[in-house]
Structure formats: C-alpha cells, structure tokens
Design an enzyme around this catalytic site. Structure first.
Site, PDB file in Angstrom:
ATOM      1  N   LYS A 127       0.844  -1.193   0.000  1.00  9.00           N
ATOM      2  CA  LYS A 127       0.000   0.000   0.000  1.00  9.00           C
ATOM      3  C   LYS A 127       0.881   1.246   0.000  1.00  9.00           C
ATOM      4  O   LYS A 127       2.021   1.199   0.462  1.00  9.00           O
ATOM      5  CB  LYS A 127      -0.849   0.023   1.275  1.00  9.00           C
ATOM      6  CG  LYS A 127      -1.990  -0.977   1.282  1.00  9.00           C
ATOM      7  CD  LYS A 127      -2.796  -0.850   2.564  1.00  9.00           C
ATOM      8  CE  LYS A 127      -3.897  -1.894   2.627  1.00  9.00           C
ATOM      9  NZ  LYS A 127      -4.944  -1.701   1.612  1.00  9.00           N
ATOM     10  N   ARG A 185     -10.214 -11.596   1.750  1.00 12.15           N
ATOM     11  CA  ARG A 185     -11.037 -12.681   1.189  1.00 12.15           C
ATOM     12  C   ARG A 185     -10.306 -14.023   1.240  1.00 12.15           C
ATOM     13  O   ARG A 185     -10.937 -15.070   1.328  1.00 12.15           O
ATOM     14  CB  ARG A 185     -11.494 -12.305  -0.235  1.00 12.15           C
ATOM     15  CG  ARG A 185     -10.395 -12.083  -1.201  1.00 12.15           C
ATOM     16  CD  ARG A 185     -10.828 -11.280  -2.433  1.00 12.15           C
ATOM     17  NE  ARG A 185     -10.828  -9.836  -2.200  1.00 12.15           N
ATOM     18  CZ  ARG A 185     -11.130  -8.931  -3.102  1.00 12.15           C
ATOM     19  NH1 ARG A 185     -11.503  -9.291  -4.324  1.00 12.15           N
ATOM     20  NH2 ARG A 185     -11.100  -7.641  -2.825  1.00 12.15           N
TER      21      ARG A 185
HETATM   22  N1  BES Z   1      -8.186  -3.828   4.292  1.00  9.14           N
HETATM   23  C1  BES Z   1      -8.252  -3.421   2.943  1.00  9.14           C
HETATM   24  C2  BES Z   1      -9.502  -2.637   2.620  1.00  9.14           C
HETATM   25  C3  BES Z   1      -9.552  -1.234   3.135  1.00  9.14           C
HETATM   26  C4  BES Z   1      -8.788  -0.233   2.564  1.00  9.14           C
HETATM   27  C5  BES Z   1     -10.403  -0.907   4.156  1.00  9.14           C
HETATM   28  C6  BES Z   1      -8.870   1.053   3.041  1.00  9.14           C
HETATM   29  C7  BES Z   1     -10.480   0.383   4.626  1.00  9.14           C
HETATM   30  C8  BES Z   1      -9.708   1.365   4.067  1.00  9.14           C
HETATM   31  C9  BES Z   1      -8.237  -4.647   2.042  1.00  9.14           C
HETATM   32  O1  BES Z   1      -7.474  -5.710   2.476  1.00  9.14           O
HETATM   33  C10 BES Z   1      -7.670  -4.217   0.738  1.00  9.14           C
HETATM   34  O2  BES Z   1      -6.542  -3.847   0.701  1.00  9.14           O
HETATM   35  N2  BES Z   1      -8.482  -4.238  -0.312  1.00  9.14           N
HETATM   36  C11 BES Z   1      -8.076  -3.797  -1.577  1.00  9.14           C
HETATM   37  C12 BES Z   1      -8.657  -4.732  -2.596  1.00  9.14           C
HETATM   38  C13 BES Z   1      -8.114  -4.518  -3.991  1.00  9.14           C
HETATM   39  C14 BES Z   1      -6.646  -4.902  -4.049  1.00  9.14           C
HETATM   40  C15 BES Z   1      -8.918  -5.355  -4.947  1.00  9.14           C
HETATM   41  C16 BES Z   1      -8.612  -2.386  -1.789  1.00  9.14           C
HETATM   42  O3  BES Z   1      -9.711  -2.094  -1.359  1.00  9.14           O
HETATM   43  O4  BES Z   1      -7.888  -1.576  -2.327  1.00  9.14           O
HETATM   44 MN    MN Z   2      -5.455  -5.511   1.884  1.00 12.79          MN
END
Ligand code: BES
Ligand code: MN
Ligand code: ZN
Length: 510
Positions: A292, A366
């Site tokens: 991230k 997931r």
């Molecule tokens: N934990 C995150 C989702 C999230 C991001 C929740 C920001 C709250 C604030 C999750 O594990 C994630 O990183 N999801 C990705 C999925 C994508 C790679 C398809 C996302 O939402 O960017």
């Molecule tokens: Mn994630």
C-alpha cells in the site's frame, strides 16, 4: 457506572443532578406530569421561568438551576427537547451524547432522570418509549465514558481519564412499579451493548505491535473464562492439517503466527442451529508484496475491526445471557511484504478445494475469510454473517454512513437492514448477482482474488459467496464505518449495535 431503577417522590431525590425535559409545543413550553411534580415541589419555580420566557426548550438547549428551592438535589438540569413530533431516535441519541458530555464537563457524580418524563404526555406506547429511552441513555453513558488509554504514559492516562469522567451513578426514576421490569431489562441491554462496543473500540484502537493475532486469541480466552464459553484457537499447524491454504498463504509473509479463534456461546436450546459470526482479523495490513502507499497506512491496524466486533458481541452475549446459540470466529493474521510472502501470480488451494490465483496480495481479507467460511460449515449454522473491513471500494460507494450488506438470502438481508435502522448503525444492500462472477475468472486457477476496476466491493463479496453456498450467508463490509480518520481518529465500535439488535429481534426465529 451504576444504574438503578426506583420509585421516589421528586422532593426526596438526593442525587447531585436531576434532569428534566421541557418540550416546545407551538409557541409554548410544556412540562410532563413528572415536570409538573418537580414544578410543584420547587414552588412553581419552573412555570414562573416559563411565564417570564426565561426558559428555552429548543433542542439540546441546557439550563442548569442550582440549589433549587424545595428540592434535595443540588442541580436541576433542564434539557430542551424542541418539537417532540420531530424528535427521531437519531436525534435523541445526539441529544443524549450532548447531555453526557455536559455531565462529564461539570463533573457530576450522581444523576437522576425519569424515562417517563422523556416519553412525555403524548407517547403512543409509554412503556416502550421509556424502555427505548433507557437503553439509549445507558448506551450514551458508555460511549461518553470510553477513552483510549492503553498505550499512553501515566500523565496522559490520568488526563484522559479525568476528561471523560462519567457519573458514577445513574438513577432511573419510574412512576409505576409495574414498569420496573421493562426499564431494568433495557438497562441490562444497554450495559451489555455498551461494554461490548467499548471492548471492540479498545481492541481496534490498539496498535498492531500490541494487538497481534496472539493478543486477540488471548482476549478471546479471557472472555471464554469469564463467561464460561468454550474457546478453541487453531494454530498454523492445525490449519495446515485442515488444508487452509488460502489463509496460511497470507500469514506466511509475517512473523506473527496466524490464529483461527472460535468462541461458542450456548444460551439457546441444545441442538438449536447457531448463528455464526466470522470476523476479519487482520491486525495489520500493509498490502504484502502489492504494498500500500505510505499515507495513512497506520490506519490498517484497524483491519481487524470485523474480528473485534465479533469479540464485542460475544462479550455482550455473555453479559446479557440471551437465549440463542452463537459461534464467534475470528480469522486473524498480518499481511506484510517478505521473502516468504505471497507474490502476484501465485496460486493457492483453499480448504474448500478451489484454487485461487492471487493477482493482488492486498486482496488478502477474502483469502483469510474464504477458509474460515468453509471451516464454519461444521457448526451446521442457521445463518453465517461475516464482518470485514474488506474493500476501499465499499467506502467509495457508501461513504462512512452505511456498511455494505451482501447476502444470498433475502430474509436475512432484510432482518439485518432492519436491525441497523433500529439502532442507527445502518447498512445498505448491494448485489451479488451471478453476472459479476465472470470478473473473477482466472486462466490459471478456479478463480482470481480480484475482479478488476469496477464494482470492487461487489466482486469481493462475490468471491466470498463462492465459499458460502451451503448455508444462509450475509457479508457486512465495514471498511467505511468501523473507524474515523483525522483529528477524531478512533474506532466506532460498529457494527456491534447492529448485530446485537439482529440477535434480539430474532430470538426463537432461528
Ligand atoms: N483492508 C483493505 C480494505 C480497506 C482499505 C479498508 C482502506 C479500509 C480502508 C483490504 O485488504 C484491501 O486492501 N483491499 C483492496 C482490494 C483490492 C486490491 C482489490 C482495496 O480495497 O484496495
Ligand atoms: Mn489488503
Ligand atoms: Zn485488509
């Protein structure tokens, strides 16, 4: 905080502060029969003020009369309700928050209040309104009292505690002895939800180096001991035996061992199918190799809020002793970049046997949840509800107001939406139609772990749905609702309120 329910003549009330409510009706200010009794006791002080237009009944206006004549209390807190026709539950909650902070600010130790005074002369169902008010008041007291101190130094700890010092004692005044049971019951409900919610907030707010999967397991064990609930914690070796290749692929990039935590609350009949709650417990999500961006990455300590809400509900159930069977599962791990971490393109095999191509290692929630969803089949659940900070896309779609709701069962979805409406912890349903499945196609595995640019919250839910085919299932995406950012950064405790209301609404229906 102690809450007691009693009957008492108004002039004998000796708590420091007595709250009364005044309502605005057209141009005049109206007192309830309780208000009138207070007015009589203090020699028409209130009606005098009303006549001279020195009292303000607009909503959230608070006047404090000190040493009221003829009364034993030291302060009379006169709270404006405004036009009660327009007083919704949400507005009552806000009003109560306001009252609680005023009490804390003024360092009031003891408070007396009459739920019947709040319900007023025009209540359609006076006892029900008193009960509802009581629960809201207790919940507001807990919310006001919550303060994060866990990782602060001694001086700051003391300061924070001082700032949020709540009254030690609340006395709920009733008019009829026959109302006592209902009011007391709603005190108990409010306390259980308050304590559960505050536990959820506290776990969520703790940093990732303190609140690890092992720490969550310890917390679960402590809840289990306190309320005599069986707890099982699967370590990585046991998960490996069960074939949880998706879950373990996430944790292999981390030095903190993953835990699959199960608590069983058996308040219902033996043999009654349980409600199963499955929480995402990523105690830190850096994204893994698909790392991230740095900005606000600290907030990914909140990626265990789903798991924390499951523990909060289990604690609330232990307190309240509802006649229902509930299994709480927390699937917990970290997601970090490492030489051993998942790489984009890796293919893993889930416990269900489906193979998954990991196209983005940041879609780890997931991967963890899919194995947990297969694992819980063994409980022969009445319904399974998973709770997860699953997608940024859900935040984009619904903001911070509503959690995303997805389900393969309309009745379950309706019940969850209704529960959320009741407690002001709302969700909004989004589809999980078959048509979306094509976005999860992979050339190298049974499915991919991401579904492309469009409908990210939906495709994440559709992924989970593939592992939840054998029971009634709902998924709550709480990415937008579980915590607040900015200067008031902190966990909200959602959706403990929604889940508890769902359980309360559906006693005996599973
Ligand atoms: N934990 C995150 C989702 C999230 C991001 C929740 C920001 C709250 C604030 C999750 O594990 C994630 O990183 N999801 C990705 C999925 C994508 C790679 C398809 C996302 O939402 O960017
Ligand atoms: Mn994630
Ligand atoms: Zn995550």
């Amino acid at each position: 905080m102690k809450f007691s329910v009693t009957r008492q003549p108004v002039n004998e009330i000796d708590e420091t502060c007595l709250i009364i409510f005044v309502r605005q009706q057209k141009k005049s200010i109206v007192l309830s029969s309780f208000g009138q009794a207070v007015d009589t006791a203090c020699d028409k002080n209130l009606s005098g003020l009303i006549k001279r237009k020195q009292l303000d009944a607009s909503r959230e206006h608070i006047d404090v009369l000190f040493e009221p004549y003829g009364m034993n209390c030291k302060q009379l807190m006169v709270v404006g309700l405004g036009d009660v026709e327009k007083l919704t539950k949400a507005k009552t909650r806000k009003l109560l928050g306001h009252i609680m902070s005023s009490l804390s600010r003024r360092k009031i130790e003891q408070v007396a209040v009459s739920p019947a005074d709040f319900a007023g002369p025009d209540a359609d169902d006076p006892l029900d309104e008193q009960a509802q008010f009581t629960q809201l008041l207790v919940e507001a007291a807990y919310a006001n009292q919550y303060c994060y101190i866990e990782t602060k130094g001694e001086v700051e700890k003391k300061n924070s505690r001082e700032k949020t010092k709540a009254p030690a004692k609340f006395t709920l005044l009733i008019e009829n002895e026959k109302d006592k049971g209902a009011v007391q019951r709603h005190v108990a409900i409010g306390q259980a939800i308050g304590e559960g919610t505050n536990l959820t907030k506290n776990l969520a707010n703790m940093p990732g180096n303190v609140c690890t999967p092992t720490y969550l397991a310890k917390t679960a064990r402590a809840i289990g001991r306190k309320y005599a609930m069986p707890v099982t914690v699967l370590d990585e070796a046991k998960m490996k035996k069960l074939g949880m290749g998706a879950l373990l692929s996430v944790s292999k990039g981390s030095r903190e061992p993953a835990k699959l935590i199960t608590l069983e609350y058996n308040g219902g009949d033996k043999g009654q199918a349980p409600v199963v709650l499955v929480g995402k417990g990523l105690t830190f999500d850096a994204g893994g190799i698909s790392i991230k961006p740095a900005a606000a990455m600290d907030e990914m300590k909140y990626d265990m809020c789903g798991g924390a809400s499951v523990l909060g509900v289990m604690r609330a159930l232990g307190e309240l002793k509802l006649p229902v069977n509930v299994v709480g599962v927390v699937a917990s791990s970290e997601n970090l970049p490492d030489g051993a971490a998942n790489k984009p393109g890796d293919v893993v095999t889930s416990m269900k046997g489906l193979t998954i191509e990991i196209l983005n290692t940041d879609a780890e929630g997931r991967l963890i949840l899919c194995d947990a969803l297969t694992y819980v089949e063994k409980f022969k659940p009445a319904v399974v509800i998973d709770i997860a900070t699953l997608t940024g896309a859900c935040m984009v779609a619904l903001g911070q107001q509503a959690s995303g709701l997805f389900s393969n069962d309309d009745a379950l979805a309706e019940a969850l939406l209704a529960a959320g409406d009741t407690v002001g912890d709302r969700a909004w349903r989004l589809p999980v139609w078959e048509e979306y499945q094509q976005q999860l196609k992979s050339n190298f595995a049974d499915l991919a772990n991401i579904g492309g640019r469009f409908a990210g919250a939906v495709t994440a839910a559709c992924f989970l749905q593939r592992f939840a085919e054998d029971y009634k299932w709902a998924h709550l995406d709480i990415a937008g609702t579980a915590w607040k950012s900015g200067s008031s950064k902190g966990a909200t405790g959602r959706p403990v309120g929604l889940l508890m209301q769902y359980l309360l609404d559906n006693l005996g229906k599973h």
